[in-house]
Design an enzyme around this catalytic site. Sequence first.
Site, short mmCIF file in Angstrom:
data_model
loop_
_atom_site.label_atom_id
_atom_site.label_comp_id
_atom_site.label_asym_id
_atom_site.label_seq_id
_atom_site.Cartn_x
_atom_site.Cartn_y
_atom_site.Cartn_z
N HIS A 1 0.84 -1.19 0.00
CA HIS A 1 0.00 0.00 0.00
C HIS A 1 0.88 1.25 0.00
CE1 HIS A 1 0.31 -1.12 4.41
NE2 HIS A 1 0.98 -0.01 4.33
C1 T46 Z 1 2.38 0.76 7.02
C2 T46 Z 1 3.20 -0.43 7.29
C3 T46 Z 1 4.64 -0.13 7.47
C4 T46 Z 1 -5.27 -0.61 12.72
O1 T46 Z 1 -6.46 -0.84 13.04
N1 T46 Z 1 -4.57 0.40 13.30
C5 T46 Z 1 -3.29 0.67 12.97
O2 T46 Z 1 -2.69 1.62 13.54
C6 T46 Z 1 -2.64 -0.15 11.99
C7 T46 Z 1 -1.18 0.12 11.59
C8 T46 Z 1 -3.36 -1.17 11.40
N2 T46 Z 1 -4.64 -1.39 11.78
C9 T46 Z 1 -5.39 -2.50 11.16
C10 T46 Z 1 -5.67 -2.35 9.68
C11 T46 Z 1 -5.69 -3.77 9.17
O3 T46 Z 1 -7.02 -4.28 9.33
O4 T46 Z 1 -4.61 -3.68 11.28
C12 T46 Z 1 -4.77 -4.51 10.14
C13 T46 Z 1 -3.44 -4.87 9.53
O5 T46 Z 1 -2.89 -3.68 8.95
P1 T46 Z 1 -2.06 -3.71 7.58
O6 T46 Z 1 -2.48 -4.85 6.75
O7 T46 Z 1 -2.14 -2.34 6.98
O8 T46 Z 1 -0.57 -4.00 8.14
P2 T46 Z 1 0.79 -3.85 7.35
O9 T46 Z 1 1.85 -4.44 8.19
O10 T46 Z 1 0.67 -4.33 5.95
O11 T46 Z 1 1.02 -2.25 7.25
C14 T46 Z 1 1.36 -1.50 8.41
C15 T46 Z 1 0.56 -0.20 8.45
O12 T46 Z 1 -0.83 -0.48 8.36
C16 T46 Z 1 0.93 0.71 7.32
O13 T46 Z 1 0.42 2.01 7.57
O14 T46 Z 1 2.83 1.72 6.39
O15 T46 Z 1 2.74 -1.22 8.41
#
Ligand code: T46
Length: 143
Positions: free
Chosen positions: A59
């Site tokens: 993303h």
């Molecule tokens: C990024 C990279 C480096 C939340 O509810 N609150 C939060 O603060 C975060 C970070 C995530 N979430 C939820 C959203 C999704 O349903 O947790 C779930 C997993 O998040 P995501 O798939 O976006 O995780 P990553 O590791 O792919 O990405 C994260 C951050 O979301 C993103 O901003 O830049 O780490």
Amino acid sequence: MKTIKIKVKNSGIVKMQFFDDFPDGNLVIGEARKNIPFDIRRVYYINNLFNKKSNRGHHAHKKLEQIIFCVNGSFVLNLDDGENKQKIIMDNPYYGVRLGQLLWHTMEKFSSDCVILVLANDYYKESDYLRSYDKFIKYLKRK
Ligand code: T46
């Protein structure tokens, strides 16, 4: 990692202040608007990266500014600003990488002891995410 030159837009290396000569362990410090270039509104970390096939990210953010650190172990960070791509081996807890706006990023090849720390300048907002590469490129072209 500290000597690499960042080639993508909206990124850069952030150097922490550190004391690594203590017999009882190291101390690493970041201060908002000093070595961390913004006020920190949110902190999150990612651990338990035991699955060798884990592949995170995929993303870009419209407005959010973040600094990503590997505080333990290692992983590979892939950055793509829509024109330039760069692969960074994250293995040094004293240096972070700026994940600025509109920078597509993925994270992979985690060591099993890897711990990722992220400092962000805003609260979590799903509406700030561009979660498809196609939308990311279209969004870039609109700007
Ligand atoms: C990024 C990279 C480096 C939340 O509810 N609150 C939060 O603060 C975060 C970070 C995530 N979430 C939820 C959203 C999704 O349903 O947790 C779930 C997993 O998040 P995501 O798939 O976006 O995780 P990553 O590791 O792919 O990405 C994260 C951050 O979301 C993103 O901003 O830049 O780490």
